[in-house]
Design a protein around this motif. Structure first.
Motif, PDB file in Angstrom:
ATOM      1  N   LYS A  45      -8.404  -1.916   4.421  1.00  0.00           N
ATOM      2  CA  LYS A  45      -7.474  -1.778   3.302  1.00  0.00           C
ATOM      3  C   LYS A  45      -6.248  -0.958   3.696  1.00  0.00           C
ATOM      4  CE  LYS A  45     -11.087  -2.060  -0.221  1.00  0.00           C
ATOM      5  NZ  LYS A  45     -11.784  -1.340  -1.307  1.00  0.00           N
ATOM      6  N   LEU A  46      -6.466   0.128   4.453  1.00  0.00           N
ATOM      7  CA  LEU A  46      -5.350   0.973   4.876  1.00  0.00           C
ATOM      8  C   LEU A  46      -4.425   0.246   5.842  1.00  0.00           C
ATOM      9  CD1 LEU A  46      -7.198   4.376   5.382  1.00  0.00           C
ATOM     10  CD2 LEU A  46      -5.645   3.760   3.525  1.00  0.00           C
ATOM     11  N   LEU A  47      -4.958  -0.587   6.739  1.00  0.00           N
ATOM     12  CA  LEU A  47      -4.120  -1.351   7.669  1.00  0.00           C
ATOM     13  C   LEU A  47      -3.243  -2.357   6.925  1.00  0.00           C
ATOM     14  CD1 LEU A  47      -6.624  -1.968  10.591  1.00  0.00           C
ATOM     15  CD2 LEU A  47      -4.614  -0.492  10.612  1.00  0.00           C
ATOM     16  N   GLU A  48      -3.822  -3.045   5.929  1.00  0.00           N
ATOM     17  CA  GLU A  48      -3.038  -3.990   5.140  1.00  0.00           C
ATOM     18  C   GLU A  48      -1.917  -3.276   4.391  1.00  0.00           C
ATOM     19  OE1 GLU A  48      -3.797  -7.345   1.629  1.00  0.00           O
ATOM     20  OE2 GLU A  48      -5.457  -6.150   2.453  1.00  0.00           O
ATOM     21  N   LYS A  49      -2.235  -2.115   3.836  1.00  0.00           N
ATOM     22  CA  LYS A  49      -1.216  -1.346   3.141  1.00  0.00           C
ATOM     23  C   LYS A  49      -0.119  -0.878   4.094  1.00  0.00           C
ATOM     24  CE  LYS A  49      -0.781   2.654   0.069  1.00  0.00           C
ATOM     25  NZ  LYS A  49      -1.512   3.774  -0.587  1.00  0.00           N
ATOM     26  N   ARG A  50      -0.523  -0.483   5.319  1.00  0.00           N
ATOM     27  CA  ARG A  50       0.461  -0.042   6.310  1.00  0.00           C
ATOM     28  C   ARG A  50       1.385  -1.180   6.744  1.00  0.00           C
ATOM     29  NH1 ARG A  50       1.179   0.604  11.825  1.00  0.00           N
ATOM     30  NH2 ARG A  50       2.042   2.631  12.462  1.00  0.00           N
ATOM     31  N   GLN A  51       0.858  -2.389   6.886  1.00  0.00           N
ATOM     32  CA  GLN A  51       1.689  -3.533   7.271  1.00  0.00           C
ATOM     33  C   GLN A  51       2.745  -3.815   6.210  1.00  0.00           C
ATOM     34  OE1 GLN A  51      -0.615  -7.022   8.034  1.00  0.00           O
ATOM     35  NE2 GLN A  51       1.126  -8.227   8.825  1.00  0.00           N
ATOM     36  N   ASN A  52       2.348  -3.741   4.935  1.00  0.00           N
ATOM     37  CA  ASN A  52       3.325  -3.963   3.857  1.00  0.00           C
ATOM     38  C   ASN A  52       4.411  -2.890   3.880  1.00  0.00           C
ATOM     39  OD1 ASN A  52       1.853  -6.182   2.961  1.00  0.00           O
ATOM     40  ND2 ASN A  52       0.551  -4.925   1.638  1.00  0.00           N
ATOM     41  N   LEU A  53       4.003  -1.641   4.131  1.00  0.00           N
ATOM     42  CA  LEU A  53       4.985  -0.571   4.200  1.00  0.00           C
ATOM     43  C   LEU A  53       5.934  -0.741   5.375  1.00  0.00           C
ATOM     44  CD1 LEU A  53       2.710   2.508   3.339  1.00  0.00           C
ATOM     45  CD2 LEU A  53       4.461   1.468   1.876  1.00  0.00           C
ATOM     46  N   GLU A  54       5.455  -1.242   6.532  1.00  0.00           N
ATOM     47  CA  GLU A  54       6.325  -1.448   7.697  1.00  0.00           C
ATOM     48  C   GLU A  54       7.371  -2.521   7.414  1.00  0.00           C
ATOM     49  OE1 GLU A  54       3.796  -2.317  10.934  1.00  0.00           O
ATOM     50  OE2 GLU A  54       3.270  -0.217  11.345  1.00  0.00           O
ATOM     51  N   VAL A  55       6.990  -3.610   6.739  1.00  0.00           N
ATOM     52  CA  VAL A  55       7.957  -4.668   6.406  1.00  0.00           C
ATOM     53  C   VAL A  55       9.046  -4.111   5.495  1.00  0.00           C
ATOM     54  CG1 VAL A  55       8.230  -6.878   5.199  1.00  0.00           C
ATOM     55  CG2 VAL A  55       6.297  -6.521   6.751  1.00  0.00           C
ATOM     56  N   ARG A  56       8.633  -3.336   4.497  1.00  0.00           N
ATOM     57  CA  ARG A  56       9.602  -2.749   3.588  1.00  0.00           C
ATOM     58  C   ARG A  56      10.528  -1.776   4.327  1.00  0.00           C
ATOM     59  NH1 ARG A  56       6.867   0.583  -0.920  1.00  0.00           N
ATOM     60  NH2 ARG A  56       5.648  -1.372  -0.999  1.00  0.00           N
TER      61      ARG A  56
END
Length: 630
Positions: free
Chosen positions: A198-209
Motif C-alpha cells: 500500500k505504501l509503495l502504491e501511494k509513493r508512486q502516485n506522489l512521485e507522478v504528482r
C-alpha cells in the motif's frame, strides 16, 4: 473519506498485534507454570530423602538417650550396691581380728572372699553389658553408614532423573515458545508486506504528482532567468562607468601618498639619530645594572643557604607532624570503631532489657485483662469486649534495628582487599605507576630517585592514590571498574586509554563527594528523627499499657471490691454463727443425754414427785398458756 478505511485497517492491525502478543505471552506463562510444577515435584523427591534421614537420626538420638539413661541408672545402682557390699566387707574385717579359732577365721575369710567375688562378678557383668552395647553401637554405626550410602545413591539417582526431566521439559517448552514466536513472526511479515505494498502504491502516485509540479516550476524559473539577464546587462553598463570614475580618483590619491612618504622618511631620519643617543644612555645604564646584579647574586647565595637550612628544618618538622597526624588518625579510627562497637552493644543491651520488660508488662496486662473478663462475666454478669491486639504491638524494634544497621554500615576499615582480585589490582597499579607519573610531585620524584625500584613503585602508587582521593577498598574497586576493558575476561584497557580512565574516575569521584557532602546533614537529621521517633513510640507504648484499664473500669472494680468485702464479712459472720449453732447443738445433745440418764436412774422411783411428772406438768402448763396455735 479516503482516510477512514486506512484508519480502520490500522486499528485492525493493532488488534491483531495485541492478539499475537497475548498469544506469545500466554505461551510463555503456561511454560513457566509447567516448569515450576516440574521443579516443585523434583525438589519434593530430593528433599524427601533428607526428611527420612532426619527422622531416622531423630529416632536414633531418642534411643541413644534412653540407653544412656538406662546405663546411668545401672551405674548408679551398681555403685550403691557395691558401696553397701564394700561397707559390709570393711565392717567384717575388724571382726576377723577377734577370731581366735582358725576354723572360724578360715570360714569368715571364705565368706569375705565370696562376697568380694560377687562384687567383682557384678562389675564384670556390667562391663560385659557395656561392651555388648558398644559392639551394638559399632554395628549400628556401620548400618548408619550403609543407610547414608543408600540415601546418597538414592539422592543422586533422583537428582539425575530430575535433571533429565527438567532438561526434557525445558526443551519441550522452548520448542513450544519458539513455534509460538515463529507463528507470530509469520503473521507480522504478512501484515507488513500488505502494508508495504500500500505504501509503495501511494509513493508512486506522489512521485507522478511531484514530477508534474517540478516541470511547472522549471518553466517558471526559465522565464524569470531571461528577465534577470536583461536586468544584469543594464546594471553592468552602469557599474563600468562608476568604476572608471573611481580609478581616476585613486590615481590622484596615489600622488598625494607619495608626497606624504617623502615627508615621513625625513621624520624617520631624525628619530634614528635620537634613538642612537638613547642607546648610549642605555649602555651606561646596563653596566650599572650588571654591577647591581652581581651584588644581588651575593645576597641570593646567602638567602639560598638560609633557605636550605630552614628547608631541612621544616622537612624534619613536617615528618614529625606527619607521623603525629598518622598516629592521631589511627587513634581516631580506633576510637570511632570502639564508639560504633559500644553503640551497637548498648543498643542491643537496651533492646534486650526493653524486650524483657515488654514481655513482663504484656504478661501482666494480659493477666489483668483476664481478671477483668472474669469480673465482668462471672461477678457482674456483663458481656466483656476484649481490646485490640494492636495495643500490645510496639514499633520501636524496627527503629532500633534501623539504627543498628546504620551503625553497622558505618563500620569498616580502609582497604579490605580480600574482596578484590589481587591480580587485577596489581596489574592496574602497575599501569598507574607507568602511565600516571605526572601525578607525582617533582620534589617527591627527586626523593625517590636514590631508593630501589620496588620501593619507588610503592611510594609512587601511594602518592597517586592520595592525589586521586582513594581512601578505601570501595574506591579501589571503583577505579578498577574504569580500567577493565572486558569484565568477563578480566582484561585491562590499553595503556593509551589510561589517562581517559583516570579523568573519568576523577570526575565521577568529585561528583559523588559533592553528593555525599549534601547527604551528611540529611543523614544526621534522619538519625535524630529516628531516635526521637523511637522515644515517642516507647512513650506511646507505656501510655497504652497504662490506659488498658479505663477509669470507669477502675471505679467499677473499687465498688465491686467494697461489695465483695462486705459480702466476705457477712459470710465470715455466718460461718461464725454456724459454728456457734453447731456448738449449741452439741451442748443440747449432751444435756439431753445427761437428762435422759437422770430420768432413767433408779433413784427416781424412791422420790415422792419424780422429775418425769414435773416435766409433764410443765409441758401441760406451757401448752395451755400458749394454746394449740403456739
Amino acid at each position: 473519506k479516503s482516510g477512514v478505511p486506512g484508519d480502520a485497517a490500522s486499528h485492525h492491525d493493532k488488534a491483531e498485534d495485541k492478539a499475537n502478543i497475548a498469544r506469545s505471552v500466554q505461551q510463555v506463562n503456561e511454560s513457566r507454570m509447567r516448569l515450576d510444577k516440574v521443579n516443585t515435584t523434583g525438589n519434593a523427591l530430593v528433599t524427601d530423602v533428607r526428611t527420612k534421614g532426619d527422622h531416622r537420626e531423630n529416632e536414633r538420638r531418642i534411643a541413644d538417650e534412653l540407653s544412656r539413661q538406662s546405663r546411668r541408672q545401672k551405674l548408679l545402682y551398681e555403685a550403691e550396691s557395691s558401696a553397701r557390699q564394700n561397707a559390709a566387707v570393711a565392717m567384717k574385717w575388724s571382726a576377723l581380728f577377734d577370731k581366735e579359732i582358725p576354723q572360724d577365721l578360715l570360714y569368715e575369710i571364705e565368706l569375705q572372699r565370696d562376697t568380694c567375688g560377687r562384687i567383682i562378678a557384678s562389675k564384670d557383668h556390667l562391663i560385659r553389658e557395656f561392651k555388648a552395647e558398644l559392639k551394638a553401637k559399632d554395628d549400628e554405626y556401620v548400618k548408619a553408614l550403609k543407610h547414608q550410602a543408600e540415601d546418597v545413591d538414592t539422592l543422586l539417582d533422583r537428582m539425575g532423573k530430575q535433571f533429565a526431566t527438567q532438561r526434557k521439559a525445558y526443551e519441550d517448552e522452548l520448542e513450544d515458545i519458539e513455534n509460538a514466536f515463529m507463528q507470530e513472526r509469520q503473521e507480522l511479515l504478512d501484515a507488513n508486506k500488505a502494508e508495504l505494498s500500500k505504501l509503495l502504491e501511494k509513493r508512486q502516485n506522489l512521485e507522478v504528482r511531484f514530477l508534474d509540479q517540478r516541470q511547472a516550476r522549471a518553466d517558471e524559473d526559465q522565464r524569470v532567468l531571461e528577465k534577470q539577464r536583461v536586468t544584469d546587462a543594464e546594471d553592468y553598463a552602469i557599474l563600468k562607468i562608476r568604476l572608471e570614475t573611481e580609478i581616476q580618483t585613486l590615481e590622484q590619491d596615489l600622488e598625494e601618498m607619495r608626497a606624504t612618504y617623502q615627508l615621513n622618511s625625513e621624520k624617520l631620519d631624525y628619530n634614528y639619530r635620537v634613538l642612537q643617543e638613547r642607546d648610549q644612555e642605555n649602555t651606561e645604564t646596563k653596566a650599572n645594572q650588571k654591577r647591581k646584579i652581581s651584588r644581588l647574586q651575593d645576597v641570593l647565595s646567602g638567602l639560598k643557604t638560609k633557605y636550605s637550612k630552614e628547608d631541612r628544618q621544616f622537612k624534619q618538622e613536617n615528618t614529625q607532624l606527619t607521623e603525629e597526624f598518622k598516629r592521631l588518625t589511627e587513634q581516631f579510627k580506633e576510637l570511632q570503631g570502639k564508639f560504633h562497637h559500644f553503640e551497637l552493644a548498648d543498643t542491643r543491651r537496651y533492646r534486650d532489657v526493653w524486650n524483657m520488660n515488654e514481655q513482663e508488662i504484656t504478661e501482666l496486662m494480659r493477666r489483668v485483662l483476664q481478671a477483668d473478663k472474669v469480673i465482668h462475666e462471672q461477678q457482674l454478669g456483663l458481656n466483656w469486649y476484649p481490646p485490640s491486639e494492636q495495643i500490645f504491638s510496639d514499633g520501636t524494634d524496627q527503629a532500633a534495628d534501623a539504627v543498628a544497621s546504620q551503625s553497622t554500615d558505618q563500620e569498616g576499615g580502609p582497604f579490605s582487599t580480600s574482596q578484590m582480585d589481587n591480580e587485577q589490582v596489581k596489574r592496574m597499579l602497575e599501569l598507574l605507576c607507568n602511565e600516571a607519573n605526572f601525578l607525582v610531585e617533582a620534589k617527591v620524584q627527586k626523593l625517590l630517585d636514590p631508593l630501589p625500584v620496588d620501593e619507588q613503585n610503592l611510594l609512587k602508587i601511594d602518592s597517586i592514590l592520595k592525589v586521586l582521593g582513594i581512601e578505601n577498598a570501595a574506591d579501589v574497586e571503583k577505579l578498577l571498574s574504569y580500567f577493565l576493558a572486558d569484565a568477563d575476561n578480566h582484561e585491562l584497557i590499553h595503556p593509551n586509554d589510561a589517562i581517559k580512565a583516570i579523568k573519568a574516575f576523577v570526575e565521577d569521584h568529585q561528583r559523588r563527594d559533592a553528593q555525599s557532602k549534601g547527604k551528611q546533614p540529611a543523614a544526621a537529621a534522619r538519625t535524630q528523627d529516628e531516635h526521637a521517633s523511637t522515644s515517642r513510640e516507647e512513650v506511646e507504648f507505656w501510655n497504652r499499657m497504662a490506659g488498658i484499664i479505663s477509669d470507669k473500669t477502675t471505679r467499677v472494680w473499687n465498688a465491686l471490691e467494697k461489695s465483695l468485702q462486705k459480702y466476705n464479712e457477712l459470710l465470715q459472720s455466718r460461718a461464725n454463727k454456724i459454728q456457734d449453732v453447731s456448738q449449741l447443738n452439741q451442748q443440747n445433745n449432751e444435756l439431753k443425754a445427761l437428762l435422759n440418764q437422770y430420768l432413767a436412774s433408779k433413784v427416781n422411783e424412791d422420790l415422792i414427785c419424780p422429775p418425769t411428772q414435773t416435766i409433764r406438768l410443765d409441758e401441760f402448763e406451757s401448752f395451755r398458756n400458749t394454746g394449740p396455735g403456739g
